[in-house]
Design an enzyme around this catalytic site. Structure first.
Site, mmCIF file in Angstrom:
data_model
loop_
_atom_site.group_PDB
_atom_site.id
_atom_site.type_symbol
_atom_site.label_atom_id
_atom_site.label_comp_id
_atom_site.label_asym_id
_atom_site.label_seq_id
_atom_site.Cartn_x
_atom_site.Cartn_y
_atom_site.Cartn_z
ATOM 1 N N GLY A 78 7.006 -36.794 18.810
ATOM 2 C CA GLY A 78 6.602 -35.768 19.764
ATOM 3 C C GLY A 78 5.499 -34.891 19.216
ATOM 4 C CB SER A 79 3.194 -32.592 20.975
ATOM 5 O OG SER A 79 4.160 -31.752 21.591
ATOM 6 C CB ALA B 229 14.719 -30.205 20.566
ATOM 7 N N GLY C 42 12.521 -37.114 25.452
ATOM 8 C CA GLY C 42 11.347 -37.063 26.319
ATOM 9 C C GLY C 42 10.314 -38.120 25.979
ATOM 10 C CD GLU D 103 13.255 -38.719 18.543
ATOM 11 O OE1 GLU D 103 12.129 -38.221 18.459
ATOM 12 O OE2 GLU D 103 13.998 -38.558 19.537
ATOM 13 C CE LYS E 243 9.521 -28.463 24.739
ATOM 14 N NZ LYS E 243 8.266 -27.712 24.650
#
Length: 228
Positions: A33-34, A89, A101, A108, A126
């Site tokens: 993720g980013s 997350a 997502g 993970e 989040k």
């Protein structure tokens, strides 16, 4: 079903804060993720400066980025344990998370659960008093219909995740499909997690119950570290 919200500066602050925990000799799980990407880049800079660390990627995306920034890679089979994992997350409430997502939650969860410590990196958007995001469930393709029926019986609304910019569904790195399952506010995450884990054909779900040891929440002024 990628999440939005939070500035890139906040994500960078969170990722770089968690990366400071990576010391010489560390085996670190590399999330997807980013926000986790900022942590991977920070570890790469530390390795370039002389840090002795190895990473275990959780997805094709994190593996390619780690290679790009020079983080030596290993596997769960080759490594003598995982000292810590740094992962993002989609939503968190205390130590409980909704992930998936990026459709990498099965791998993970394997790496995060194997780690001595799980450091979650997130921006303030989040945070939630109660988890209420749809829970991703990775399913075997042949079990999509039966798992969806079981999800409805549990009170959820399943939606097959569609790919962006191409026809058809999202296919995970494991060759499976993803159902995004809306349960509204989740009052008992542990109970729902146990129910989802028992569904035949469900490979893994995105509820990470009580798994976070620290959450590094990026802010405009640095990072707020919450420990559990």
């Amino acid at each position: 079903m990628k999440t939005t919200g939070g500035s890139d500066a906040q994500k960078r602050a969170a990722g770089e804060s968690a990366a400071e925990a990576v010391e010489d000799g560390t085996v670190v799980g590399l999330g997807t993720g980013s926000t986790a990407a900022h942590a991977i880049r920070a570890v790469g800079r530390a390795v370039d400066a002389g840090l002795d660390a190895r990473g275990i990627p959780t997805s094709f995306q994190s593996r390619e980025l780690a290679r790009e920034v020079g983080v030596p890679l290993t596997t769960l089979e080759e490594a003598d344990g995982v000292d810590l994992a740094i992962d993002g997350a989609d939503q968190f409430s205390g130590p409980h998370l909704v992930k998936g997502g990026g459709a990498a939650h099965a791998r993970e969860k394997i790496v995060d659960a194997a780690a001595d410590r799980l450091l979650v990196v997130a921006d303030p958007s989040k945070a939630a008093d109660r988890l209420d995001r749809p829970v991703p469930v990775e399913v075997l393709p042949d079990a999509r219909t039966t798992v969806a029926d079981e999800i409805r019986a549990l009170g959820g609304t399943p939606t097959l995740r569609r790919a962006e910019r191409k026809d058809g569904p999202v296919v995970t790195d494991n060759g499976n499909l993803v159902l995004d399952c809306d349960f509204g506010e989740i009052d008992a995450p542990a109970t729902l997690a146990a129910d989802l884990s028992q569904l035949p054909g469900a490979v893994e779900h995105g509820l990470f119950v009580g798994m976070a040891d620290e959450i590094h929440v990026g802010t405009d002024d640095g990072a707020d570290v919450r420990r559990f």
